[in-house]
Design a protein around this motif. Structure first.
Motif, PDB file in Angstrom:
ATOM      1  N   VAL A 119       2.693 -65.660  35.173  1.00 17.23           N
ATOM      2  CA  VAL A 119       3.562 -65.949  34.041  1.00 17.23           C
ATOM      3  C   VAL A 119       3.136 -65.089  32.854  1.00 17.23           C
ATOM      4  O   VAL A 119       1.950 -65.042  32.504  1.00 17.23           O
TER       5      VAL A 119
ATOM      6  N   VAL B  24       7.639 -64.432  35.953  1.00 23.48           N
ATOM      7  CA  VAL B  24       8.538 -65.059  34.991  1.00 23.48           C
ATOM      8  C   VAL B  24       7.921 -64.992  33.596  1.00 23.48           C
ATOM      9  O   VAL B  24       6.712 -64.803  33.431  1.00 23.48           O
ATOM     10  N   ASP B  25       8.757 -65.144  32.584  1.00 23.74           N
ATOM     11  CA  ASP B  25       8.316 -65.191  31.195  1.00 23.74           C
ATOM     12  C   ASP B  25       8.390 -66.620  30.685  1.00 23.74           C
ATOM     13  O   ASP B  25       9.330 -67.364  31.004  1.00 23.74           O
ATOM     14  N   TYR B  26       7.403 -67.001  29.888  1.00 23.98           N
ATOM     15  CA  TYR B  26       7.454 -68.273  29.169  1.00 23.98           C
ATOM     16  C   TYR B  26       7.540 -67.940  27.689  1.00 23.98           C
ATOM     17  O   TYR B  26       6.643 -67.287  27.140  1.00 23.98           O
TER      18      TYR B  26
END
Length: 466
Positions: A61, A324-326
């Motif tokens: 992430v 994925v990006d947070y």
């Protein structure tokens, strides 16, 4: 018959304990020094090369709104290692000895992370972890602040804030806090380029520590000054010049060192049971090490995004999503509770923590905001991020207000259009400051320099061609 049953129960219990210990993940914290936000491939750099960290970003992430607790090395690390805003215990305004020699003469051994505060290493030791720190300590040079007295089982590095990347030819002429040290007072200069040596030491520790869960804090001094590249990279980045080229070479070395550690985990079959985090202690200083914080404004020691927002990568195969990006704000304050929770502990019972366990948010189980509000302070300057709004308070001019999601480069001041919101954020910032302790170490402006400079000097991001 009763004895046999008791023996059987004991064996089952021991097996259960061993199984539980085996389920604890190893934890590796890879930590850069003074790196520019824009100087990573996973942040879109056109020239700097970070293939190993780029791959780590793809396997885990990417935290796109990850903040430090302070815009300079020592305070930032004090907050991270304690899990508490460093201003709560007076570690606010300056770096400890190793950078500011006059402060060292003035305050001597009094400067350091207060000894009554347990560190993340203390908490992980309590959970059965073997712990080690390699590289820059910067939490106090006196013996009572030594890493081996702050929760770490092993230490190889230097107590101060910066040193040569090569061995000192005459160690007797170097400051004690800048000398390489193994364990406690095992002073002996290293052979080779420091970044590579630290990676070798971390890999050796991992090799020796497979029988129980381990915590590695690999605290690089790259890309902090002095600007010294690994000789093997001398022909790289010919399209860049001067300090900028050396910074790219130093970053390449650090990325290669991170890759070496990640490869060691894979070689030993430990990757799937290891939580890996990469981050940085503050924004790049730009004029000192040629770094770029693009697309953010600001530099190290300012409370613009370029001083406070840093790269953040979190990877744990099978336990966290990959690639994925947070986007919601998180902080280095969150590392301690996250590590404790991953190790089977309960961070909620640790008194006074300002961070949260990131794992439920990164897994998607908790859709809320980890932090509605984050605050920063240095002298009379202050900053607060509340939701998507960020207020900057200055001692010598009106406050500035930004919609930090729409305007991460802090180019469009909206304070005049939102006077009531400005007032509300001022009150929230003041309320937070009432909870803080007075600074233990006072800042001398002529030494630090940054506090007397206007944020306007750093308002425009550097060219994207970097």
């Amino acid at each position: 018959m009763i004895k046999v049953q008791l023996i059987a129960i004991t064996i089952v219990a021991l097996l259960s304990l061993n199984a539980t210990a085996g389920e604890k993940p190893n934890i590796v914290l890879l930590f850069a020094d003074d790196a520019g936000y824009g100087d990573f491939g996973f942040h879109g750099s056109h020239h700097f090369k970070t293939p190993n960290l780029d791959q780590l970003a793809k396997s885990g992430v990417r935290l796109t709104s990850f903040y430090v607790t302070g815009a300079t090395c020592g305070p930032s690390r004090a907050g991270m290692l304690s899990g508490k805003c460093q201003q709560r215990f007076g570690f606010e305004e300056i770096n400890v000895p190793g950078i500011m020699s006059d402060h060292s003469k003035l305050l001597g051994d009094e400067m350091g992370l207060p000894t009554q505060l347990p560190t993340m290493a203390d908490h992980l030791q309590d959970l059965g972890y073997r712990t080690a720190v390699f590289g820059k300590w910067h939490m106090g040079v006196a013996d009572r602040y030594h890493p081996l007295k702050r929760g770490f089982d092993e230490f190889y590095g230097f107590r101060g804030g910066a040193r040569s990347f090569f061995a000192y030819p005459d160690p007797n002429r170097a400051k004690r806090e800048n000398l390489m040290e193994r364990g406690f007072e095992g002073f002996k200069e290293h052979e080779g380029y420091l970044t590579n040596v630290l990676a070798d030491e971390a890999c050796d520790f991992i090799q020796r520590s497979q029988d129980k869960p381990f915590f590695v804090y690999l605290s690089f001094s790259a890309v902090h000054t002095p600007m010294q590249a690994d000789p093997q990279d001398k022909d790289t980045f010919s399209e860049l010049n001067g300090t900028r080229r050396i910074a790219a070479q130093m970053m390449l070395s650090m990325d290669r060192a991170c890759g070496q550690v990640l490869d060691k985990l894979k070689e030993l079959g430990l990757s799937d049971n290891t939580l890996v985090v990469f981050s940085n202690d503050n924004g790049g200083p730009m004029d000192k090490n040629g770094s770029s914080n693009f697309p953010l404004s600001g530099v190290k020691a300012t409370q613009l995004e370029g001083g406070l927002r840093v790269p953040g990568l979190v990877a744990w195969p099978g336990k966290l999503p990959a690639g994925v990006d947070y986007e919601l704000p998180l902080s280095t304050l969150d590392l301690l509770p996250t590590f404790v929770a991953a190790g089977g502990g309960d961070p909620s019972v640790i008194e006074g923590l300002d961070g949260v366990d990131m794992l439920p948010y990164l897994r998607g189980g908790n859709k809320g905001r980890p932090h509605q509000t984050l605050c920063w302070k240095m002298e009379t300057r202050g900053a607060i991020r509340d939701g998507d709004w960020k207020l900057l308070r200055f001692p010598d001019r009106p406050a500035e207000l930004f919609d930090i999601v729409k305007d991460p480069g802090e180019q469009n001041d909206l304070a005049a259009d939102n006077p009531e919101l400005v007032k509300t954020l001022f009150k929230k910032l003041f309320a937070w400051e009432l909870e803080l302790q007075r600074p233990l170490f006072m800042l001398r402006r002529e030494e630090e320099g940054w506090s007397s400079r206007r944020a306007d000097e750093f308002r425009s991001p550097p060219a994207e061609t970097y």
